[in-house]
Write a protein that holds these residues in place. Structure first.
Motif, PDB file in Angstrom:
ATOM      1  N   ALA A  33       8.546   7.008  -4.105  1.00 53.99           N
ATOM      2  CA  ALA A  33       7.184   7.075  -3.570  1.00 53.99           C
ATOM      3  C   ALA A  33       6.489   5.737  -3.733  1.00 53.99           C
ATOM      4  O   ALA A  33       6.681   5.044  -4.732  1.00 53.99           O
ATOM      5  CB  ALA A  33       6.392   8.150  -4.299  1.00 53.99           C
ATOM      6  N   GLU A  34       5.698   5.392  -2.738  1.00 54.74           N
ATOM      7  CA  GLU A  34       4.864   4.199  -2.842  1.00 54.74           C
ATOM      8  C   GLU A  34       3.413   4.643  -2.796  1.00 54.74           C
ATOM      9  O   GLU A  34       3.005   5.373  -1.899  1.00 54.74           O
ATOM     10  CB  GLU A  34       5.143   3.206  -1.731  1.00 54.74           C
ATOM     11  CG  GLU A  34       4.287   1.958  -1.894  1.00 54.74           C
ATOM     12  CD  GLU A  34       4.679   0.813  -0.986  1.00 54.74           C
ATOM     13  OE1 GLU A  34       4.181  -0.297  -1.218  1.00 54.74           O
ATOM     14  OE2 GLU A  34       5.463   1.034  -0.062  1.00 54.74           O
ATOM     15  N   LEU A  35       2.675   4.221  -3.788  1.00 54.47           N
ATOM     16  CA  LEU A  35       1.257   4.507  -3.895  1.00 54.47           C
ATOM     17  C   LEU A  35       0.531   3.183  -3.717  1.00 54.47           C
ATOM     18  O   LEU A  35       0.778   2.236  -4.462  1.00 54.47           O
ATOM     19  CB  LEU A  35       0.947   5.112  -5.269  1.00 54.47           C
ATOM     20  CG  LEU A  35      -0.506   5.380  -5.630  1.00 54.47           C
ATOM     21  CD1 LEU A  35      -1.104   6.444  -4.717  1.00 54.47           C
ATOM     22  CD2 LEU A  35      -0.608   5.806  -7.083  1.00 54.47           C
ATOM     23  N   VAL A  36      -0.323   3.104  -2.718  1.00 50.14           N
ATOM     24  CA  VAL A  36      -1.075   1.881  -2.454  1.00 50.14           C
ATOM     25  C   VAL A  36      -2.537   2.154  -2.794  1.00 50.14           C
ATOM     26  O   VAL A  36      -3.148   3.071  -2.236  1.00 50.14           O
ATOM     27  CB  VAL A  36      -0.937   1.437  -0.982  1.00 50.14           C
ATOM     28  CG1 VAL A  36      -1.754   0.176  -0.728  1.00 50.14           C
ATOM     29  CG2 VAL A  36       0.527   1.222  -0.622  1.00 50.14           C
ATOM     30  N   LEU A  37      -3.064   1.362  -3.705  1.00 50.78           N
ATOM     31  CA  LEU A  37      -4.460   1.473  -4.111  1.00 50.78           C
ATOM     32  C   LEU A  37      -5.188   0.218  -3.659  1.00 50.78           C
ATOM     33  O   LEU A  37      -4.659  -0.888  -3.796  1.00 50.78           O
ATOM     34  CB  LEU A  37      -4.574   1.611  -5.631  1.00 50.78           C
ATOM     35  CG  LEU A  37      -3.795   2.750  -6.281  1.00 50.78           C
ATOM     36  CD1 LEU A  37      -3.905   2.661  -7.800  1.00 50.78           C
ATOM     37  CD2 LEU A  37      -4.306   4.088  -5.791  1.00 50.78           C
ATOM     38  N   THR A  38      -6.396   0.392  -3.138  1.00 51.54           N
ATOM     39  CA  THR A  38      -7.208  -0.760  -2.743  1.00 51.54           C
ATOM     40  C   THR A  38      -8.652  -0.543  -3.160  1.00 51.54           C
ATOM     41  O   THR A  38      -9.101   0.594  -3.310  1.00 51.54           O
ATOM     42  CB  THR A  38      -7.163  -1.010  -1.217  1.00 51.54           C
ATOM     43  OG1 THR A  38      -7.664   0.137  -0.544  1.00 51.54           O
ATOM     44  CG2 THR A  38      -5.751  -1.304  -0.739  1.00 51.54           C
ATOM     45  N   TRP A  64       8.275   5.684  -8.698  1.00 43.85           N
ATOM     46  CA  TRP A  64       6.982   5.320  -8.115  1.00 43.85           C
ATOM     47  C   TRP A  64       6.856   3.811  -8.077  1.00 43.85           C
ATOM     48  O   TRP A  64       7.107   3.121  -9.060  1.00 43.85           O
ATOM     49  CB  TRP A  64       5.816   5.837  -8.949  1.00 43.85           C
ATOM     50  CG  TRP A  64       5.659   7.317  -9.022  1.00 43.85           C
ATOM     51  CD1 TRP A  64       6.451   8.276  -8.456  1.00 43.85           C
ATOM     52  CD2 TRP A  64       4.646   8.009  -9.732  1.00 43.85           C
ATOM     53  NE1 TRP A  64       5.981   9.524  -8.772  1.00 43.85           N
ATOM     54  CE2 TRP A  64       4.862   9.391  -9.559  1.00 43.85           C
ATOM     55  CE3 TRP A  64       3.562   7.610 -10.493  1.00 43.85           C
ATOM     56  CZ2 TRP A  64       4.046  10.359 -10.117  1.00 43.85           C
ATOM     57  CZ3 TRP A  64       2.748   8.576 -11.063  1.00 43.85           C
ATOM     58  CH2 TRP A  64       2.981   9.937 -10.861  1.00 43.85           C
ATOM     59  N   VAL A  65       6.423   3.310  -6.933  1.00 44.53           N
ATOM     60  CA  VAL A  65       6.034   1.916  -6.808  1.00 44.53           C
ATOM     61  C   VAL A  65       4.548   1.925  -6.488  1.00 44.53           C
ATOM     62  O   VAL A  65       4.132   2.528  -5.492  1.00 44.53           O
ATOM     63  CB  VAL A  65       6.827   1.186  -5.705  1.00 44.53           C
ATOM     64  CG1 VAL A  65       6.314  -0.228  -5.542  1.00 44.53           C
ATOM     65  CG2 VAL A  65       8.316   1.195  -6.034  1.00 44.53           C
TER      66      VAL A  65
END
Length: 121
Positions: A33-38, A64-65
């Protein structure tokens, strides 16, 4: 001497407004899974972050990435939420955090994420 109106206008044009927080998740077939936070990941985002971390597909992913290259601020409570979600599972997720700014990395270390995650600049 106070700044002129022109100087204030130029200064305002070069000030970057805080980015709205956003959370995006994607998962590939290998259960990565890739979790992108901004933006500013703080108290206003905590509930959404916790719900995202506990829900499929993240809850089912083995790896998780977390891309934090767009995070301008990370609240300590949100860092703890990430730590809990990654480690308090039957089988803890393999966690990689990438792109975090220096201040964000400091918050990650304060939460203890450096002990359970690979943090890549």
């Amino acid at each position: 001497m106070p700044p002129s109106e022109k100087e204030l206008t130029v200064a305002a044009e070069h000030t970057t407004p805080p980015a709205e927080p956003a959370i995006f998740v994607s998962v590939d077939d290998s259960h990565r899974a890739e979790l992108v936070l901004t933006g500013d990941i703080g108290a206003a985002t905590l509930r959404e972050l916790e719900e995202t971390l506990d829900a499929p597909p993240l809850a089912e992913a083995a790896e998780w990435v977390v891309d934090m290259s767009g995070v301008t601020h990370l609240d300590l409570a949100c860092a703890y939420a990430l730590l809990r979600a990654a480690t308090l599972r039957a089988k803890p997720a393999e966690l990689t955090i990438r792109g975090a700014r220096r201040a964000v990395r400091r918050t990650l270390r304060h939460a203890g994420l450096d002990a359970v995650a690979t943090i890549v600049e």
